[in-house]
Design an enzyme around this catalytic site. Sequence first.
Site, PDB file in Angstrom:
ATOM      1  N   GLY A 133       0.843  -1.187   0.000  1.00 35.74           N
ATOM      2  CA  GLY A 133       0.000   0.000   0.000  1.00 35.74           C
ATOM      3  C   GLY A 133       0.880   1.239   0.000  1.00 35.74           C
ATOM      4  O   GLY A 133       1.489   1.579   1.008  1.00 35.74           O
ATOM      5  N   MET A 134       0.987   1.900  -1.143  1.00 37.81           N
ATOM      6  CA  MET A 134       1.880   3.048  -1.298  1.00 37.81           C
ATOM      7  C   MET A 134       1.095   4.343  -1.110  1.00 37.81           C
ATOM      8  O   MET A 134       0.125   4.590  -1.829  1.00 37.81           O
ATOM      9  CB  MET A 134       2.517   3.035  -2.688  1.00 37.81           C
ATOM     10  CG  MET A 134       3.283   1.769  -3.014  1.00 37.81           C
ATOM     11  SD  MET A 134       4.846   1.637  -2.132  1.00 37.81           S
ATOM     12  CE  MET A 134       5.829   2.817  -3.039  1.00 37.81           C
ATOM     13  N   SER A 169       5.954   3.925   3.539  1.00 40.59           N
ATOM     14  CA  SER A 169       5.552   2.904   2.564  1.00 40.59           C
ATOM     15  C   SER A 169       6.604   2.742   1.471  1.00 40.59           C
ATOM     16  O   SER A 169       6.798   1.642   0.948  1.00 40.59           O
ATOM     17  CB  SER A 169       4.196   3.257   1.950  1.00 40.59           C
ATOM     18  OG  SER A 169       4.219   4.515   1.306  1.00 40.59           O
ATOM     19  N   CYS A 216     -10.766   4.271   9.395  1.00 39.72           N
ATOM     20  CA  CYS A 216     -10.167   4.134   8.064  1.00 39.72           C
ATOM     21  C   CYS A 216      -9.401   2.816   7.938  1.00 39.72           C
ATOM     22  O   CYS A 216      -9.480   2.139   6.920  1.00 39.72           O
ATOM     23  CB  CYS A 216      -9.234   5.313   7.795  1.00 39.72           C
ATOM     24  SG  CYS A 216      -8.525   5.316   6.142  1.00 39.72           S
ATOM     25  N   CYS A 234      -6.954  11.505   8.361  1.00 37.61           N
ATOM     26  CA  CYS A 234      -6.569  10.390   7.507  1.00 37.61           C
ATOM     27  C   CYS A 234      -6.989  10.627   6.059  1.00 37.61           C
ATOM     28  O   CYS A 234      -8.163  10.821   5.765  1.00 37.61           O
ATOM     29  CB  CYS A 234      -7.222   9.113   8.045  1.00 37.61           C
ATOM     30  SG  CYS A 234      -6.871   7.633   7.101  1.00 37.61           S
TER      31      CYS A 234
END
Length: 383
Positions: A13-14, A20, A104, A200
């Site tokens: 997950g970038m 990340s 989230c 977020c």
Amino acid sequence: MNKPKSETLVIVGMSGGVDSSVSAALLKEEGYNVVGLFMKNWEEFDEHGVCQSSKEYADVVKVCEKLDIPYYSVDFIKEYKEQVFSHFVEEYKMGFTPNPDILCNREIKFKVFFEKAMELGADFLATGHYCQSLMVDGQQRLVKGADPLKDQSYFLYTIKKEILEKVLFPIGHIPKTEVRRIAAKYDLATKEKKDSTGICFIGERNFKNFLSNYVTFEDGNFETLDGTIVGRHTGATYYTLGQRKGLGLGGQGEPWFVVGKDMKRNVVIVERGDHHPHMYADTLTATDLSFVGGAWDRPLPFKCTAKVRYRQKDQACTVTKIEGDKIYVEFDEAQRAITPRQSVVFYDGDVCLGGAMIEASGPSYYEMKRPLASLEVTSTSDH
């Protein structure tokens, strides 16, 4: 899994951040078949006509091309608005201070995003969270990150064991300083990028102005516990228990702090002094239980530690009973500003057991008429 690493597909997950980016670099270095996947959850243009998510994706592209790994983008704007942001707004309308990061993670990152990664054939999903997934006593457990200043297990307590078994946290065992060093070693475009803060996926912005686009506020009174009016506020929803900054209340004496809210009257209740006993309680009840193992698996009463806010030091407590979806907790020491709709997260050493949504605290020491001298400050406000 007996596959060789070169045949093991790990989708990372970038986010466009350094954490990340380094996660992808480390996995590539270990020999995994790595693919970068960017998640677009929010689309809004700033005053210069720039979309923040587009800027983040541009950094993802630079990092992935530097590492020579494929990259893709997926759109979860609809899911994020329906499952996270709408809830966030409704909570504020009711006067609560919600934590969208937890929701989230539960509804987006480790649900629809995880499902998308599996649908694409991934053996594992990897993220740049500072936490660890380790075998403890024969079970997969969520464990605190090695860097105590960055540990993010508090935000991930809703993750379930069956998902945890297919998730990798490549930087969970190293400190942030080492992450920066690795980013520099690979000369990644994100090596000097500041850590993201704010809401977020929405990011840093003037929060009051942003929230006013979705919630209508009315001016009201600041009052003390005895009903004395000491000033005016611009909307009770903006304020949270334990808050000091931004009240605009002066005068001689100790600073003012928020010790409560009366949403029916649109009143923010304040008192002077960080040690005011109305802000302290040593018990709480919480609902919406979520445990990593699926259920509470310890005999009651059970002594452990807990946090009632991110970055708080672990606080010794006893889980006294669980009735249906409600958990009862007693702390060894009085806790400051236990806030409804925030989460209480439980730990056994470094192992995160799970958590729940705080329903209520109390009674407060003020209500029990205990002397102030009996109190001991156990944490400081995040505001």
